[in-house]
Write a protein that holds these residues in place. Structure first.
Motif, PDB file in Angstrom:
ATOM      1  N   PRO B  32       3.189  -2.049  40.621  1.00 18.91           N
ATOM      2  CA  PRO B  32       4.430  -2.174  40.561  1.00 18.91           C
ATOM      3  C   PRO B  32       5.275  -1.499  39.403  1.00 18.91           C
ATOM      4  CG  PRO B  32       2.930  -3.935  39.725  1.00 18.91           C
ATOM      5  CD  PRO B  32       2.139  -2.782  40.151  1.00 18.91           C
ATOM      6  N   PRO B  33       6.416  -1.271  39.470  1.00 13.07           N
ATOM      7  CA  PRO B  33       7.120  -0.265  38.570  1.00 13.07           C
ATOM      8  C   PRO B  33       6.879  -0.654  37.084  1.00 13.07           C
ATOM      9  CG  PRO B  33       8.512  -1.081  40.345  1.00 13.07           C
ATOM     10  CD  PRO B  33       7.185  -1.707  40.633  1.00 13.07           C
ATOM     11  N   ARG B  34       6.937  -1.930  36.859  1.00 13.79           N
ATOM     12  CA  ARG B  34       6.662  -2.292  35.233  1.00 13.79           C
ATOM     13  C   ARG B  34       5.436  -2.005  34.722  1.00 13.79           C
ATOM     14  NH1 ARG B  34       4.995  -8.562  34.743  1.00 13.79           N
ATOM     15  NH2 ARG B  34       3.986  -8.669  36.848  1.00 13.79           N
ATOM     16  N   VAL B  35       4.257  -1.845  35.597  1.00 14.42           N
ATOM     17  CA  VAL B  35       2.952  -1.144  35.271  1.00 14.42           C
ATOM     18  C   VAL B  35       3.276   0.284  35.169  1.00 14.42           C
ATOM     19  CG1 VAL B  35       0.621  -1.178  35.898  1.00 14.42           C
ATOM     20  CG2 VAL B  35       1.778  -3.272  36.160  1.00 14.42           C
ATOM     21  N   LEU B  36       3.678   0.895  35.909  1.00 18.06           N
ATOM     22  CA  LEU B  36       3.918   2.204  36.014  1.00 18.06           C
ATOM     23  C   LEU B  36       4.639   2.764  34.514  1.00 18.06           C
ATOM     24  CD1 LEU B  36       4.987   3.458  39.664  1.00 18.06           C
ATOM     25  CD2 LEU B  36       2.901   3.794  38.353  1.00 18.06           C
ATOM     26  N   GLU B  37       5.615   2.116  34.564  1.00 22.36           N
ATOM     27  CA  GLU B  37       6.454   2.314  33.199  1.00 22.36           C
ATOM     28  C   GLU B  37       5.591   2.125  32.066  1.00 22.36           C
ATOM     29  OE1 GLU B  37      10.045   0.147  30.934  1.00 22.36           O
ATOM     30  OE2 GLU B  37      10.074  -0.114  33.012  1.00 22.36           O
ATOM     31  N   LEU B  38       4.738   0.986  31.880  1.00 22.28           N
ATOM     32  CA  LEU B  38       3.554   1.080  30.623  1.00 22.28           C
ATOM     33  C   LEU B  38       2.876   1.990  30.843  1.00 22.28           C
ATOM     34  CD1 LEU B  38       2.854  -2.801  30.955  1.00 22.28           C
ATOM     35  CD2 LEU B  38       3.621  -1.558  28.960  1.00 22.28           C
ATOM     36  N   ILE B  39       2.282   2.613  32.004  1.00 25.79           N
ATOM     37  CA  ILE B  39       1.260   3.718  32.073  1.00 25.79           C
ATOM     38  C   ILE B  39       2.057   5.138  31.472  1.00 25.79           C
ATOM     39  CG2 ILE B  39       0.312   5.438  33.618  1.00 25.79           C
ATOM     40  CD1 ILE B  39      -0.306   2.948  35.393  1.00 25.79           C
ATOM     41  N   GLU B  40       3.193   5.080  31.772  1.00 29.26           N
ATOM     42  CA  GLU B  40       4.086   6.400  31.351  1.00 29.26           C
ATOM     43  C   GLU B  40       4.187   6.392  29.643  1.00 29.26           C
ATOM     44  OE1 GLU B  40       4.898   8.915  32.459  1.00 29.26           O
ATOM     45  OE2 GLU B  40       5.128   8.470  34.736  1.00 29.26           O
ATOM     46  N   GLN B  41       4.335   5.106  29.208  1.00 28.94           N
ATOM     47  CA  GLN B  41       4.420   4.724  27.914  1.00 28.94           C
ATOM     48  C   GLN B  41       3.254   5.298  26.874  1.00 28.94           C
ATOM     49  OE1 GLN B  41       6.035   1.166  26.317  1.00 28.94           O
ATOM     50  NE2 GLN B  41       7.343   0.992  28.109  1.00 28.94           N
ATOM     51  N   SER B  42       2.090   4.720  27.789  1.00 27.71           N
ATOM     52  CA  SER B  42       0.639   5.001  27.229  1.00 27.71           C
ATOM     53  C   SER B  42       0.397   6.363  26.990  1.00 27.71           C
ATOM     54  CB  SER B  42      -0.151   4.059  27.864  1.00 27.71           C
ATOM     55  OG  SER B  42      -0.598   4.791  29.284  1.00 27.71           O
ATOM     56  N   PHE B  43       0.772   7.224  28.136  1.00 24.63           N
ATOM     57  CA  PHE B  43       0.522   8.641  28.257  1.00 24.63           C
ATOM     58  C   PHE B  43       1.399   9.201  26.931  1.00 24.63           C
ATOM     59  CE2 PHE B  43      -0.799   9.390  32.946  1.00 24.63           C
ATOM     60  CZ  PHE B  43      -1.820   8.554  32.534  1.00 24.63           C
TER      61      PHE B  43
END
Lengths: 212, 237
Positions: B32-43
């Motif tokens: 889901p987009p909200r998880v993708l967004e979190l992945i980007e933040q963690s990167f």
């Protein structure tokens, strides 16, 4: 949609701002505290837990829901105490002496809180005495022990022995988990349960408490 | 002679798609987009906070075997016994991503950001292994033997008892790059990897996962490493 259903829905979506706002609204509308907790927060989290067990959601989504749960509980906790709503149980949690790994233990703590348990997180590198003394003082039913190293997992047995020596084995049960830990190891040291992962740890804690 | 090195390549976060696949997130449905967004933040946090460094020191087979026997707690039969016997080159090594990442992960958990904390921890664990691979590539690049492959092996895995860290640290002194060892043989910062780099023909690294301790292993990650050799891993010279 009624407000309690909206809380459950917000929980399922992991929307902590929505959950906080709806819980506040429900409190202002004098919805019973136990209803907000059971039919709103816990009901929503149960759906998320079920989806996770069926591999329909990813762990980060569960953690977003847990954060939403925490936002709701922050508002609800004083009212639960005021209204003497019985809790689901209390768990003292920590990584054993010498072990600085936190992640697995943190995930278990988050999932337990999400399932409505009170959690006293002692952090990492916790000596056996601190586990047992805290559990006695807090009147916790469960001690949860985490270890990620073969060199530290022996510390779990020390906690089991200490609980036995203090003759509180009937009141306090012990669950263990972590990468090198297994069901066989749990049995060997006399622990009451083994949690393979955070989700199974919650199920085992529920079962231990239900069994009394 | 030991070689402390910077590993700037390990400061780059992984590809999002590879990270997602590595965490089994594509099995049942798209992320889901909200998880993708979190992945980007963690990167982003990872790139900002990581400070990858490494050190290696070449050793002879006899020197390594002395150290490997350590406190006598290894499993009676281990893959490294056979692998090292056929190795052309050996080096003790350690890599770390630095303390700032550990501190940030702890802070995120404490400040009720568990999803971001979990993802940052996951990316850092993956990158710590990547840093070890980059160091292996660096080691392979120093007067490489013909058709040589280098793979890292670590105490705590494949029958090598975790207490093997003690003699390894005494010899390598990774304190120089900021890695400490506690009484339980736990490295700090947590996002650190140590062990031995083993160089030789790719075939020496191939073994069956039928050792007694393999039953308790949850990942069988050795299979992926061995498959990687067949595909021509980057540290194969």
């Amino acid at each position: 949609m009624d407000i309690v259903k909206q809380i459950a829905d917000g929980l399922e979506r992991g929307d902590h701002e929505l959950v906080r706002a709806r819980v506040r609204e429900a409190i202002e509308c004098r919805v019973e505290t136990a209803t907000i907790l059971e039919q709103g927060l816990v009901a929503g989290m149960n759906v998320v837990g079920e989806r996770f067990r069926n591999h329909l959601v990813f762990l980060p989504e569960v953690l977003l829901s847990a954060r939403a749960m925490s936002a709701g509980m922050e508002l609800l906790r004083p009212l639960l105490i005021r209204d003497a709503v019985p809790g689901r149980g209390k768990v003292v949690l920590g990584s054993v002496r010498g072990d600085l790994h936190d992640i697995g233990k943190n995930l278990v703590g988050i999932m337990l809180r999400g399932a409505g348990f009170d959690v006293v997180d002692l952090g990492h590198d916790v000596p056996p005495e601190r586990f047992v003394e805290t559990a006695e003082r807090e009147q916790a039913q469960i001690i949860g022990l985490s270890a990620l190293l073969t060199t530290t997992m022996s510390g779990m047995g020390e906690v089991v022995n200490l609980v036995e020596r203090r003759e509180c084995r009937g009141r306090i049960k012990i669950i263990v988990g972590g990468a090198p830990v297994s069901d066989a190891f749990a049995r060997e040291i006399g622990a009451d349960a083994y949690g393979f992962d955070a989700a199974s740890a919650v199920e085992r804690v529920q079962a231990l408490i239900a069994a009394g | 002679m030991s070689h402390p090195v910077e590993l700037p390549g390990a400061q780059q976060p992984p590809q999002v798609a590879a990270f997602i696949a590595g965490h089994g997130m594509l099995r049942k449905r798209p992320v889901p987009p909200r998880v993708l967004e979190l992945i980007e933040q963690s990167f982003s946090r990872y790139a900002e906070l990581s400070n990858p460094r490494g050190v290696w020191q070449e050793v002879t087979r006899d020197e390594f075997m002395d150290l490997y026997r350590g406190e006598g707690l290894n499993e009676p039969r281990t893959p490294l016994d056979r692998i090292v016997a056929r190795a052309e080159r050996l080096a003790l090594f350690a890599v770390t991503l630095g303390q700032a990442l550990d501190s940030c992960i702890e802070r995120l958990f404490a400040s009720d950001e568990p999803a971001l904390a979990y993802l940052l921890d996951a990316v850092a664990s993956e990158r710590a292994d990547h840093a070890a691979s980059l160091l292996a590539a660096r080691f392979a690049g120093v007067s490489p033997a013909s058709s040589s492959s280098v793979l890292p092996y670590s105490p705590g895995y494949c029958g090598w008892h975790i207490t093997g860290q003690r003699p390894l640290f005494e010899r390598l002194r990774p304190e120089r790059i900021g890695i400490g060892l506690n009484a339980s043989c736990l490295m700090q910062p947590l996002k650190s990897v140590s062990g031995v780099l083993v160089g030789g023909p790719p075939g020496i690294h191939v073994f069956d996962d039928d050792f007694d301790f393999c039953e308790a292993c949850r990942t069988h990650a050795c299979r992926l490493r061995i498959d990687g050799l067949r595909g021509g891993a980057p540290w194969t010279s």
